[in-house]
Design a protein around this motif. Sequence first.
Motif, PDB file in Angstrom:
ATOM      1  N   ARG A  15       0.823  -1.216   0.000  1.00 35.84           N
ATOM      2  CA  ARG A  15       0.000   0.000   0.000  1.00 35.84           C
ATOM      3  C   ARG A  15       0.861   1.272   0.000  1.00 35.84           C
ATOM      4  NH1 ARG A  15      -3.058   3.640  -0.806  1.00 35.84           N
ATOM      5  NH2 ARG A  15      -4.526   4.592   0.647  1.00 35.84           N
ATOM      6  N   TYR A  75      -5.845  -0.547  -4.132  1.00 33.86           N
ATOM      7  CA  TYR A  75      -6.383  -1.737  -3.470  1.00 33.86           C
ATOM      8  C   TYR A  75      -6.783  -2.806  -4.486  1.00 33.86           C
ATOM      9  CZ  TYR A  75      -6.197  -0.127   1.314  1.00 33.86           C
ATOM     10  OH  TYR A  75      -5.740   0.248   2.554  1.00 33.86           O
ATOM     11  N   ARG A 133      -8.194  -3.461   3.108  1.00 37.33           N
ATOM     12  CA  ARG A 133      -8.389  -2.135   3.724  1.00 37.33           C
ATOM     13  C   ARG A 133      -8.396  -2.259   5.252  1.00 37.33           C
ATOM     14  NH1 ARG A 133     -10.349   1.331  -0.471  1.00 37.33           N
ATOM     15  NH2 ARG A 133     -11.825   0.316  -1.851  1.00 37.33           N
ATOM     16  N   VAL A 134      -9.108  -3.250   5.730  1.00 34.43           N
ATOM     17  CA  VAL A 134      -9.180  -3.441   7.190  1.00 34.43           C
ATOM     18  C   VAL A 134      -7.793  -3.790   7.735  1.00 34.43           C
ATOM     19  CG1 VAL A 134     -10.119  -4.929   8.999  1.00 34.43           C
ATOM     20  CG2 VAL A 134     -11.610  -4.095   7.166  1.00 34.43           C
ATOM     21  N   VAL A 147      -4.888  -2.917   6.619  1.00 27.66           N
ATOM     22  CA  VAL A 147      -4.057  -1.712   6.685  1.00 27.66           C
ATOM     23  C   VAL A 147      -4.483  -0.834   7.855  1.00 27.66           C
ATOM     24  CG1 VAL A 147      -3.545   0.486   5.519  1.00 27.66           C
ATOM     25  CG2 VAL A 147      -3.406  -1.665   4.254  1.00 27.66           C
ATOM     26  N   ALA A 148      -5.784  -0.657   7.991  1.00 29.67           N
ATOM     27  CA  ALA A 148      -6.285   0.211   9.076  1.00 29.67           C
ATOM     28  C   ALA A 148      -5.932  -0.355  10.453  1.00 29.67           C
ATOM     29  CB  ALA A 148      -7.796   0.382   8.946  1.00 29.67           C
ATOM     30  N   LEU A 201      -1.681   0.085  10.925  1.00 28.72           N
ATOM     31  CA  LEU A 201      -1.090   1.402  11.170  1.00 28.72           C
ATOM     32  C   LEU A 201      -1.012   1.759  12.660  1.00 28.72           C
ATOM     33  CD1 LEU A 201      -2.535   3.426   8.149  1.00 28.72           C
ATOM     34  CD2 LEU A 201      -0.146   2.808   8.572  1.00 28.72           C
ATOM     35  N   PRO A 202      -2.068   1.523  13.443  1.00 28.43           N
ATOM     36  CA  PRO A 202      -1.934   1.819  14.881  1.00 28.43           C
ATOM     37  C   PRO A 202      -0.841   0.981  15.547  1.00 28.43           C
ATOM     38  CG  PRO A 202      -4.248   1.625  14.303  1.00 28.43           C
ATOM     39  CD  PRO A 202      -3.466   1.188  13.098  1.00 28.43           C
ATOM     40  N   ARG A 250       2.286   2.795  14.911  1.00 26.34           N
ATOM     41  CA  ARG A 250       2.378   4.025  15.719  1.00 26.34           C
ATOM     42  C   ARG A 250       2.774   3.693  17.154  1.00 26.34           C
ATOM     43  NH1 ARG A 250      -2.347   8.273  17.448  1.00 26.34           N
ATOM     44  NH2 ARG A 250      -0.956   9.952  18.112  1.00 26.34           N
ATOM     45  N   GLU A 256      -8.210   6.252  15.260  1.00 28.06           N
ATOM     46  CA  GLU A 256      -7.719   4.903  14.964  1.00 28.06           C
ATOM     47  C   GLU A 256      -8.875   3.919  14.796  1.00 28.06           C
ATOM     48  OE1 GLU A 256      -4.712   4.150  17.932  1.00 28.06           O
ATOM     49  OE2 GLU A 256      -3.299   5.298  16.706  1.00 28.06           O
ATOM     50  N   LEU A 263      -9.228   5.850  10.296  1.00 31.27           N
ATOM     51  CA  LEU A 263      -8.248   5.181   9.437  1.00 31.27           C
ATOM     52  C   LEU A 263      -8.937   4.346   8.358  1.00 31.27           C
ATOM     53  CD1 LEU A 263      -5.380   4.010  11.842  1.00 31.27           C
ATOM     54  CD2 LEU A 263      -5.217   5.619   9.941  1.00 31.27           C
ATOM     55  N   LEU A 264      -9.953   3.613   8.768  1.00 33.62           N
ATOM     56  CA  LEU A 264     -10.645   2.770   7.794  1.00 33.62           C
ATOM     57  C   LEU A 264     -11.429   3.621   6.791  1.00 33.62           C
ATOM     58  CD1 LEU A 264     -11.196  -0.028   6.784  1.00 33.62           C
ATOM     59  CD2 LEU A 264     -13.071  -0.230   8.413  1.00 33.62           C
ATOM     60  N   GLU A 305      -9.003   4.838   4.275  1.00 39.62           N
ATOM     61  CA  GLU A 305      -8.595   3.773   3.352  1.00 39.62           C
ATOM     62  C   GLU A 305      -9.707   3.415   2.377  1.00 39.62           C
ATOM     63  OE1 GLU A 305      -5.425   2.583   2.996  1.00 39.62           O
ATOM     64  OE2 GLU A 305      -5.142   4.274   4.347  1.00 39.62           O
ATOM     65  N   GLN A 306     -10.949   3.692   2.797  1.00 39.85           N
ATOM     66  CA  GLN A 306     -12.081   3.450   1.890  1.00 39.85           C
ATOM     67  C   GLN A 306     -12.342   4.639   0.980  1.00 39.85           C
ATOM     68  OE1 GLN A 306     -14.810   2.505   5.105  1.00 39.85           O
ATOM     69  NE2 GLN A 306     -14.950   0.385   4.419  1.00 39.85           N
ATOM     70  N   TYR A 311       0.119   9.590  11.394  1.00 39.21           N
ATOM     71  CA  TYR A 311      -0.006   8.571  10.343  1.00 39.21           C
ATOM     72  C   TYR A 311       0.514   9.064   8.998  1.00 39.21           C
ATOM     73  CZ  TYR A 311      -2.315   5.671  13.686  1.00 39.21           C
ATOM     74  OH  TYR A 311      -2.551   4.912  14.795  1.00 39.21           O
TER      75      TYR A 311
END
Lengths: 195, 214
Positions: free
Chosen positions: A152, A159, A174-175, A177-178, A181-182, A185, B9, B13-14, B17-18, B39
């Motif tokens: 990504r 995607y 997508r999920v 990646v989301a 990322l945390p 961090r 978060e 974030l989602l 990404e969408q 981020y």
Amino acid sequence: MGAEPLDSAQDALAAEALAAAERKDFRAALGLLMRAYGNEVYRFCLGLLHGREAAEDVLQTVFIDAFQALPAYEPRSTLRAWLHGIARHRCLDALKGSRRWATLVEPVSELPERADGTPGTDQLLATSRLSRALEDCLDGLPIHARETVLLRFRSQLSYEEMSVACGEKVGTLRVRVARALPLLRRCLEEKGMSS
Amino acid sequence: LTKRCQRFEQEALLLLEQGLPLDAHFYDCADCREAREAYLRIQSGLRGASETPRPGWEWGRRSWAGAAIAAGTAGVAVAFALTRPRAPAPLSVTAEIVRAERSTLRSSSPQPGDELKLTAVTGGARYAELRVYREDRQLVLRCFPPESAGAISCSRAGDQLQASLRLPSPGAFQALVAASDVPLPAPAPTLAEDTESLLRAGARIAVALPIRAY
């Protein structure tokens, strides 16, 4: 491999590669693919394998595989997605192979600890530390999260392209990646990097 | 203790990404703004890796890799066969740089004027030749004793073939050794065509790590 092709140049090379493949000139097609995507695929492999030699070995294998698969290539997606799919499989094979990859890891060369006082050097040191910390944190991610994040943000695939490369649904990616990322961090914060 | 807002978060974030828009909270909430910046920096850091494979990776440490690519599917089979244990005596070539004497400060990288020294082991073949290409398409050295072209020196002693070349200009220099028990074909205009031609003629080849002069 010369200078990095710009996106437009990369597109042009990819179009030439497709044209060469259509006229069955697979050798020319491969050369064009290497020029267009060699660096990009290398960085993806480096992110997964963390050793220049290991990444170069896999890179060569990826393009040999691509060469052999080109006659049967069907443009269901982009060449980038197709190549990253091959690279992903090859990197996973290499990781599965054994712990021997760990012996191939080369430490990132250190920047001088003593800054010469110029802001440029400070900036370089900070960037270098962040970069190294990020690599460490990437290593801590589960492998499928790591490859997804690399596809990504490092390879900057869409995607839809990632879906082809990974053989997974866009929504799943997508999920993933989301969620990843945390984790990155938090990891950076634990390393004292206030991301 | 104050707990920071987790909504960025957990939700944003989602949404990002969408490709969906964020609601006003994410612009008003200091924690969320901070998270978004964090981020963006992480994403930038992930993107920013600028490593590249070393020049000439296409020809790789594995001597068969470049050859296979150049020579096509048949070449793949041939080259793999060449690397099997039953292959005859090993064939190899190494390249090293001897610095030219200069009085001025200079970089640690090879430069035009430096000498490229090549040593090849010919595997006991009757015919052997060293060739060096610049940028994969300009033949700058041939060494097949007693003949040579472009070489400062060129000699064969037993199983060893040695040659040297003064680097004429910046660029990537790729050396290869070809060996066969029958006469070798003349060089082709490019490295890729040359290796293809050599393999088709039944020759064995090995390539050195490329040297880049700046």
